[in-house]
Scaffold this motif. Structure first.
Motif, PDB file in Angstrom:
ATOM      1  N   MET A   1       0.843  -1.186   0.000  1.00  0.00           N
ATOM      2  CA  MET A   1       0.000   0.000   0.000  1.00  0.00           C
ATOM      3  C   MET A   1       0.882   1.242   0.000  1.00  0.00           C
ATOM      4  SD  MET A   1      -2.678   1.496   2.844  1.00  0.00           S
ATOM      5  CE  MET A   1      -3.900   0.243   2.625  1.00  0.00           C
ATOM      6  N   LYS A   2       0.566   2.153  -0.885  1.00  0.00           N
ATOM      7  CA  LYS A   2       1.219   3.460  -0.883  1.00  0.00           C
ATOM      8  C   LYS A   2       0.331   4.412  -0.095  1.00  0.00           C
ATOM      9  CE  LYS A   2       3.756   4.972  -4.038  1.00  0.00           C
ATOM     10  NZ  LYS A   2       4.562   5.447  -5.121  1.00  0.00           N
ATOM     11  N   THR A   3       0.948   5.363   0.583  1.00  0.00           N
ATOM     12  CA  THR A   3       0.175   6.334   1.348  1.00  0.00           C
ATOM     13  C   THR A   3       0.570   7.746   0.958  1.00  0.00           C
ATOM     14  OG1 THR A   3       1.732   6.304   3.195  1.00  0.00           O
ATOM     15  CG2 THR A   3      -0.141   4.779   3.313  1.00  0.00           C
ATOM     16  N   TYR A   4      -0.392   8.629   1.083  1.00  0.00           N
ATOM     17  CA  TYR A   4      -0.227  10.042   0.746  1.00  0.00           C
ATOM     18  C   TYR A   4      -0.788  10.858   1.903  1.00  0.00           C
ATOM     19  CZ  TYR A   4       0.314   7.907  -3.843  1.00  0.00           C
ATOM     20  OH  TYR A   4       0.729   7.118  -4.890  1.00  0.00           O
ATOM     21  N   PRO A   5       0.039  11.685   2.558  1.00  0.00           N
ATOM     22  CA  PRO A   5      -0.417  12.419   3.741  1.00  0.00           C
ATOM     23  C   PRO A   5      -1.328  13.602   3.422  1.00  0.00           C
ATOM     24  CG  PRO A   5       1.837  13.014   3.223  1.00  0.00           C
ATOM     25  CD  PRO A   5       1.447  11.936   2.254  1.00  0.00           C
ATOM     26  N   LYS A   6      -2.246  13.856   4.348  1.00  0.00           N
ATOM     27  CA  LYS A   6      -3.106  15.034   4.302  1.00  0.00           C
ATOM     28  C   LYS A   6      -3.475  15.366   5.736  1.00  0.00           C
ATOM     29  CE  LYS A   6      -5.828  18.247   2.636  1.00  0.00           C
ATOM     30  NZ  LYS A   6      -5.276  19.408   1.964  1.00  0.00           N
ATOM     31  N   GLU A   7      -2.894  16.426   6.257  1.00  0.00           N
ATOM     32  CA  GLU A   7      -3.125  16.849   7.634  1.00  0.00           C
ATOM     33  C   GLU A   7      -2.875  15.677   8.585  1.00  0.00           C
ATOM     34  OE1 GLU A   7      -6.854  18.999   7.856  1.00  0.00           O
ATOM     35  OE2 GLU A   7      -6.429  19.974   5.946  1.00  0.00           O
ATOM     36  N   ASP A   8      -3.902  15.265   9.344  1.00  0.00           N
ATOM     37  CA  ASP A   8      -3.716  14.206  10.332  1.00  0.00           C
ATOM     38  C   ASP A   8      -4.175  12.828   9.836  1.00  0.00           C
ATOM     39  OD1 ASP A   8      -6.369  15.019  10.294  1.00  0.00           O
ATOM     40  OD2 ASP A   8      -6.683  14.660  12.423  1.00  0.00           O
ATOM     41  N   ILE A   9      -4.367  12.691   8.535  1.00  0.00           N
ATOM     42  CA  ILE A   9      -4.756  11.402   7.945  1.00  0.00           C
ATOM     43  C   ILE A   9      -3.784  11.050   6.822  1.00  0.00           C
ATOM     44  CG2 ILE A   9      -7.213  11.666   8.484  1.00  0.00           C
ATOM     45  CD1 ILE A   9      -7.556  12.342   5.397  1.00  0.00           C
ATOM     46  N   LYS A  10      -3.936   9.854   6.306  1.00  0.00           N
ATOM     47  CA  LYS A  10      -3.220   9.447   5.099  1.00  0.00           C
ATOM     48  C   LYS A  10      -4.222   8.811   4.155  1.00  0.00           C
ATOM     49  CE  LYS A  10       1.204   8.572   7.276  1.00  0.00           C
ATOM     50  NZ  LYS A  10       2.163   7.561   7.692  1.00  0.00           N
ATOM     51  N   ILE A  11      -4.025   9.030   2.873  1.00  0.00           N
ATOM     52  CA  ILE A  11      -4.815   8.361   1.851  1.00  0.00           C
ATOM     53  C   ILE A  11      -4.032   7.108   1.481  1.00  0.00           C
ATOM     54  CG2 ILE A  11      -5.830   8.535  -0.453  1.00  0.00           C
ATOM     55  CD1 ILE A  11      -5.319  11.690  -0.016  1.00  0.00           C
ATOM     56  N   GLY A  12      -4.661   5.967   1.629  1.00  0.00           N
ATOM     57  CA  GLY A  12      -4.016   4.714   1.271  1.00  0.00           C
ATOM     58  C   GLY A  12      -4.472   4.261  -0.105  1.00  0.00           C
ATOM     59  N   TRP A  13      -3.540   3.689  -0.890  1.00  0.00           N
ATOM     60  CA  TRP A  13      -3.890   3.169  -2.217  1.00  0.00           C
ATOM     61  C   TRP A  13      -3.251   1.806  -2.409  1.00  0.00           C
ATOM     62  CZ3 TRP A  13      -1.053   3.097  -7.195  1.00  0.00           C
ATOM     63  CH2 TRP A  13      -1.860   2.650  -8.240  1.00  0.00           C
ATOM     64  N   GLU A  14      -4.089   0.811  -2.662  1.00  0.00           N
ATOM     65  CA  GLU A  14      -3.631  -0.549  -2.922  1.00  0.00           C
ATOM     66  C   GLU A  14      -3.831  -0.840  -4.411  1.00  0.00           C
ATOM     67  OE1 GLU A  14      -4.639  -3.474   0.320  1.00  0.00           O
ATOM     68  OE2 GLU A  14      -5.993  -1.818   0.839  1.00  0.00           O
ATOM     69  N   SER A  15      -2.751  -0.749  -5.170  1.00  0.00           N
ATOM     70  CA  SER A  15      -2.841  -0.866  -6.627  1.00  0.00           C
ATOM     71  C   SER A  15      -3.438  -2.188  -7.083  1.00  0.00           C
ATOM     72  CB  SER A  15      -1.474  -0.657  -7.265  1.00  0.00           C
ATOM     73  OG  SER A  15      -0.560  -1.644  -6.832  1.00  0.00           O
ATOM     74  N   GLU A  16      -3.179  -3.269  -6.328  1.00  0.00           N
ATOM     75  CA  GLU A  16      -3.683  -4.576  -6.739  1.00  0.00           C
ATOM     76  C   GLU A  16      -5.200  -4.694  -6.613  1.00  0.00           C
ATOM     77  OE1 GLU A  16      -2.591  -4.707  -2.440  1.00  0.00           O
ATOM     78  OE2 GLU A  16      -1.517  -4.081  -4.238  1.00  0.00           O
ATOM     79  N   LYS A  17      -5.823  -3.828  -5.834  1.00  0.00           N
ATOM     80  CA  LYS A  17      -7.286  -3.826  -5.700  1.00  0.00           C
ATOM     81  C   LYS A  17      -7.969  -2.920  -6.713  1.00  0.00           C
ATOM     82  CE  LYS A  17      -7.971  -4.748  -0.770  1.00  0.00           C
ATOM     83  NZ  LYS A  17      -8.570  -4.163   0.450  1.00  0.00           N
ATOM     84  N   CYS A  18      -7.219  -2.000  -7.284  1.00  0.00           N
ATOM     85  CA  CYS A  18      -7.795  -0.963  -8.157  1.00  0.00           C
ATOM     86  C   CYS A  18      -8.369  -1.572  -9.435  1.00  0.00           C
ATOM     87  CB  CYS A  18      -6.726   0.070  -8.491  1.00  0.00           C
ATOM     88  SG  CYS A  18      -7.385   1.498  -9.389  1.00  0.00           S
ATOM     89  N   ILE A  19      -9.623  -1.231  -9.730  1.00  0.00           N
ATOM     90  CA  ILE A  19     -10.266  -1.710 -10.956  1.00  0.00           C
ATOM     91  C   ILE A  19     -10.347  -0.594 -12.011  1.00  0.00           C
ATOM     92  CG2 ILE A  19     -11.553  -3.543  -9.795  1.00  0.00           C
ATOM     93  CD1 ILE A  19     -14.050  -1.684  -9.926  1.00  0.00           C
ATOM     94  N   HIS A  20      -9.726   0.522 -11.740  1.00  0.00           N
ATOM     95  CA  HIS A  20      -9.636   1.650 -12.677  1.00  0.00           C
ATOM     96  C   HIS A  20     -11.003   2.132 -13.152  1.00  0.00           C
ATOM     97  CE1 HIS A  20      -5.346   1.061 -12.520  1.00  0.00           C
ATOM     98  NE2 HIS A  20      -5.552  -0.221 -12.740  1.00  0.00           N
ATOM     99  N   ALA A  21     -11.944   2.185 -12.230  1.00  0.00           N
ATOM    100  CA  ALA A  21     -13.279   2.693 -12.535  1.00  0.00           C
ATOM    101  C   ALA A  21     -13.274   4.213 -12.707  1.00  0.00           C
ATOM    102  CB  ALA A  21     -14.263   2.291 -11.449  1.00  0.00           C
ATOM    103  N   ALA A  22     -12.232   4.859 -12.209  1.00  0.00           N
ATOM    104  CA  ALA A  22     -12.009   6.311 -12.348  1.00  0.00           C
ATOM    105  C   ALA A  22     -13.007   7.168 -11.577  1.00  0.00           C
ATOM    106  CB  ALA A  22     -11.944   6.717 -13.817  1.00  0.00           C
ATOM    107  N   PHE A  23     -13.681   6.592 -10.589  1.00  0.00           N
ATOM    108  CA  PHE A  23     -14.568   7.402  -9.750  1.00  0.00           C
ATOM    109  C   PHE A  23     -13.773   8.525  -9.090  1.00  0.00           C
ATOM    110  CE2 PHE A  23     -18.589   4.834  -8.769  1.00  0.00           C
ATOM    111  CZ  PHE A  23     -18.515   4.123  -9.950  1.00  0.00           C
ATOM    112  N   CYS A  24     -12.571   8.217  -8.642  1.00  0.00           N
ATOM    113  CA  CYS A  24     -11.741   9.208  -7.957  1.00  0.00           C
ATOM    114  C   CYS A  24     -11.370  10.356  -8.901  1.00  0.00           C
ATOM    115  CB  CYS A  24     -10.493   8.558  -7.371  1.00  0.00           C
ATOM    116  SG  CYS A  24      -9.482   7.644  -8.559  1.00  0.00           S
ATOM    117  N   ALA A  25     -10.876  10.022 -10.084  1.00  0.00           N
ATOM    118  CA  ALA A  25     -10.428  11.037 -11.034  1.00  0.00           C
ATOM    119  C   ALA A  25     -11.582  11.876 -11.576  1.00  0.00           C
ATOM    120  CB  ALA A  25      -9.669  10.379 -12.179  1.00  0.00           C
ATOM    121  N   LYS A  26     -12.729  11.253 -11.763  1.00  0.00           N
ATOM    122  CA  LYS A  26     -13.894  11.999 -12.251  1.00  0.00           C
ATOM    123  C   LYS A  26     -14.525  12.835 -11.150  1.00  0.00           C
ATOM    124  CE  LYS A  26     -14.930   8.669 -15.858  1.00  0.00           C
ATOM    125  NZ  LYS A  26     -15.732   7.499 -16.219  1.00  0.00           N
TER     126      LYS A  26
END
Length: 66
Positions: A1-26
């Motif tokens: 899992m890669k993480t990206y910090p934001k204030e007191d949280i982190k955004i976690g991303w697990e590439s192997e789970k990603c189905i590239h639905a692009a909900f996030c980007a849209k």
């Protein structure tokens, strides 16, 4: 899992789970930019905007870590 910090949280991303639905980007294109590196640019939105968008990830590849 890669993480990206934001204030007191982190955004976690697990590439192997990603189905590239692009909900996030849209839904929040100023943060989730698949063509850029790093592709998650948390400084471009509020913590709450990011939390709300991550909750819409259909695969669970994105998560919020407290």
């Amino acid at each position: 899992m890669k993480t990206y910090p934001k204030e007191d949280i982190k955004i976690g991303w697990e590439s192997e789970k990603c189905i590239h639905a692009a909900f996030c980007a849209k839904g929040l294109p100023k943060v989730f930019k698949p063509r850029d590196r790093p592709w998650i640019q948390a400084e471009n939105a509020t913590k709450q905007e990011i939390i709300d968008q991550v909750a819409k990830c259909p695969s669970g590849a994105l998560s919020i870590i407290h």
